[in-house]
Write a protein that holds these residues in place. Structure first.
Motif, mmCIF file in Angstrom:
data_model
loop_
_atom_site.group_PDB
_atom_site.id
_atom_site.type_symbol
_atom_site.label_atom_id
_atom_site.label_comp_id
_atom_site.label_asym_id
_atom_site.label_seq_id
_atom_site.Cartn_x
_atom_site.Cartn_y
_atom_site.Cartn_z
ATOM 1 N N SER A 208 -0.423 1.544 -4.196
ATOM 2 C CA SER A 208 -1.531 2.336 -3.685
ATOM 3 C C SER A 208 -2.707 1.416 -3.393
ATOM 4 O O SER A 208 -2.773 0.290 -3.903
ATOM 5 C CB SER A 208 -1.960 3.405 -4.692
ATOM 6 O OG SER A 208 -2.564 2.799 -5.819
ATOM 7 N N GLY A 209 -3.638 1.907 -2.595
ATOM 8 C CA GLY A 209 -4.840 1.133 -2.324
ATOM 9 C C GLY A 209 -5.684 0.969 -3.573
ATOM 10 O O GLY A 209 -6.298 -0.080 -3.794
ATOM 11 N N CYS B 63 -7.729 2.720 3.752
ATOM 12 C CA CYS B 63 -7.096 1.413 4.044
ATOM 13 C C CYS B 63 -6.776 1.287 5.539
ATOM 14 O O CYS B 63 -5.623 1.036 5.928
ATOM 15 C CB CYS B 63 -5.832 1.218 3.222
ATOM 16 S SG CYS B 63 -6.064 1.360 1.444
ATOM 17 N N VAL C 254 -10.606 1.201 0.697
ATOM 18 C CA VAL C 254 -9.536 2.017 0.107
ATOM 19 C C VAL C 254 -9.912 3.494 0.127
ATOM 20 O O VAL C 254 -9.092 4.356 0.481
ATOM 21 C CB VAL C 254 -9.227 1.548 -1.331
ATOM 22 C CG1 VAL C 254 -8.236 2.492 -1.993
ATOM 23 C CG2 VAL C 254 -8.674 0.127 -1.335
ATOM 24 N N LEU D 160 0.822 -1.213 0.000
ATOM 25 C CA LEU D 160 0.000 0.000 0.000
ATOM 26 C C LEU D 160 0.857 1.265 0.000
ATOM 27 O O LEU D 160 0.492 2.277 -0.607
ATOM 28 C CB LEU D 160 -0.937 0.003 1.207
ATOM 29 C CG LEU D 160 -2.022 -1.091 1.210
ATOM 30 C CD1 LEU D 160 -2.806 -1.055 2.511
ATOM 31 C CD2 LEU D 160 -2.957 -0.938 0.018
ATOM 32 N N CYS E 217 -3.112 3.733 3.113
ATOM 33 C CA CYS E 217 -3.122 4.009 1.682
ATOM 34 C C CYS E 217 -2.203 5.171 1.350
ATOM 35 O O CYS E 217 -2.219 6.200 2.035
ATOM 36 C CB CYS E 217 -4.533 4.359 1.204
ATOM 37 S SG CYS E 217 -5.576 2.901 0.967
#
Length: 382
Positions: free
Chosen positions: A322-323, A371, A367, A318, A380
Motif C-alpha cells: 500500500s502507499g 499515489c 499517498v 503499491l 495506491c
C-alpha cells in the motif's frame, strides 16, 4: 559417476546457499571488501552489490582527488554529479567506519555475546556517534536464524562463548542495584541521546560480561595508546548484573520505538496542498537514486525480491502492499534515527540516513492523494 557428480553438484549448491546473512557481511567486514571483481580500462573497479565498503572507498578517493585538482582517469566513470563529488570530498559515503577486525588480538575471553550478536543483527543499534543522524548504519536481519549467527561469527573470526547464562529478568531489588551501578560507573559516558563514548546501554549488550570486566580493568591487551576509556572499578559479578540491565534496556527501548511506529498517522503528517507535477516526475524517477533505493533494491536479491527500485517496481509494490506502507517505512527510519535503534519492521533507507522531513511530508500527501503518476493515474491500493 553421473550420480556422484549430481550429488556433488546438489551438495555444493546447498553449501553455497547457506549463510546468506554472512555473505552480505563480506563486503564490509572482511579483507575482501577492497577487492573488486575486475577493473575497467580506466582503473575503476567492477563492484558487486555486496562490496559496499570498497565501492564507496573508491568513489570517496576520486572525490578527494577531484577536489585537489589531481588528474584521475577514474573520474570519467564515476556515476556521481559534480556537486555531489565536491560534497563527498568533505563528507565521505557510508560504510567507512565498518571495522574489519571484530576481535582484539591477544584477548583472553570472548568479546561478543551470542545473544548480543543475534539481537544486534536483528535490530542494529548505534555503535558510534554520527554527525547529523543517529540512524544505525548497519543492515538489519529481522528474520535471523540461529544458524546465521554462527555463520557470521565464523566468517568474521568471532570467538563466541561456549556457554552463556540465559537471560534472566532482574528482580526489583536487583534492578535498583543495577541502576545505581549504571549511574555511578557508566552513565557519564554511556547515557543520553548522544553518549560521549558512542555506545549506550543497548549497544553495550553486544559484548560479554566477562569481556566488559576485563576491559574495564585496563589490562593488556586493552591498555592501548589510543584508548580513551579510563579504568573503571568493576567486579565480575557487577559486570554480569550490568549486562542483565543492558538486556532489559534493549527490551524497553524496542517497545518504546515500536509503540511510536504504531502511532504514526499519515494524514497528520501530510503537507497541505497538491503535489506539484515536477515532484510527481521526481518521485517516479530520480528519487530512487537520490534516496539510495537503487543501492539495494536494484541489485541485492534479498531487497529486490521485496521491492524493485524503478517505476514498474513501485507500481507493483503499491498494488501488493500500500502507499501508506511505503510512507510508513520512510517515516520509521526517522524514528530509528531518534532512538539509535532499528524497529521491528526496519525503516528505509536501511543502513542510510533518514530522508528530510519535508520530503517525507510530501510523500505522505502524494499517498493521501492516491499515489498519482505523471499522467494522473492513481496506484495506491485502497
Amino acid at each position: 559417476m553421473r550420480r556422484l557428480a549430481l550429488l556433488v553438484l546438489v551438495l555444493g549448491s546447498l553449501a553455497s546457499a547457506k549463510g546468506v546473512v554472512a555473505q552480505e557481511c563480506t563486503g564490509c567486514h572482511t579483507s575482501k571488501r577492497t577487492e573488486p571483481q575486475t577493473r575497467f580500462a580506466n582503473g575503476l573497479g567492477r563492484w558487486t552489490d555486496s562490496q559496499c565498503f570498497g565501492c564507496h572507498a573508491e568513489i570517496n578517493d576520486v572525490a578527494v582527488k577531484r577536489q585537489k585538482r589531481e588528474p584521475d582517469p577514474r573520474y570519467f566513470a564515476i556515476p556521481v554529479r559534480e556537486d555531489k563529488l565536491a560534497h563527498l570530498a568533505k563528507t565521505p559515503l557510508a560504510y567507512m567506519n565498518a571495522p574489519e577486525l571484530l576481535e582484539h588480538p591477544g584477548q583472553k575471553v570472548p568479546r561478543i555475546s551470542s545473544r548480543g550478536l543475534a539481537a544486534f543483527l536483528k535490530r542494529p543499534s548505534t555503535l558510534s556517534q554520527k554527525e547529523g543522524s543517529r540512524a544505525p548504519r548497519m543492515m538489519a536481519y529481522p528474520s535471523l536464524q540461529s544458524g546465521d549467527v554462527k555463520d557470521v561469527a565464523a566468517l568474521l573470526s568471532v570467538r563466541l562463548p561456549a556457554r552463556e547464562a540465559p537471560a534472566a529478568k532482574l528482580t526489583a531489588s536487583e534492578r535498583k542495584d543495577a541502576d545505581t551501578l549504571w549511574k555511578a560507573r557508566c552513565a557519564s559516558c554511556h547515557a543520553g541521546d548522544k553518549p560521549l563514548s558512542g555506545r549506550d546501554g543497548v549497544s553495550l549488550g553486544l559484548y560479554t560480561p566477562e569481556w566488559t570486566y576485563e576491559y574495564c580493568r585496563e589490562q593488556p591487551p586493552y591498555a592501548r595508546a589510543d584508548r580513551q576509556m579510563p579504568e573503571v572499578p568493576l567486579s565480575l559479578d557487577e559486570a554480569r548484573l550490568l549486562h542483565r540491565l543492558f538486556d532489559e534496556m534493549r527490551v524497553e527501548k524496542e517497545r518504546e520505538l515500536d509503540a511510536r511506529v504504531t502511532r504514526l498517522a499519515m494524514k497528520d503528517a501530510a503537507m497541505p496542498g497538491a503535489v506539484p507535477p515536477t515532484m510527481l516526475a521526481y518521485l517516479w524517477g530520480p528519487f530512487f537514486r537520490d534516496a539510495t533505493c537503487v543501492h539495494c533494491h536494484a541489485t541485492s536479491p534479498r531487497a529486490a525480491s521485496a521491492f524493485t527500485a524503478d517505476a514498474e517496481g513501485l507500481k507493483t509494490y503499491l498494488k501488493k502492499k500500500s502507499g501508506e506502507e511505503y510512507w510508513r517505512r520512510l517515516e520509521t527510519r526517522a524514528l530509528e534515527a531518534e532512538h539509535g535503534l532499528v524497529a521491528a519492521k526496519p525503516g528505509m533507507p536501511m543502513a542510510g540516513m533518514e530522508l528530510p522531513v519535508e520530503l517525507r511530508r510530501l510523500i505522505a500527501r502524494w499517498v493521501v492523494d492516491g499515489c498519482k503518476d505523471t499522467e494522473g493515474k492513481t496506484w495506491c491500493r485502497r
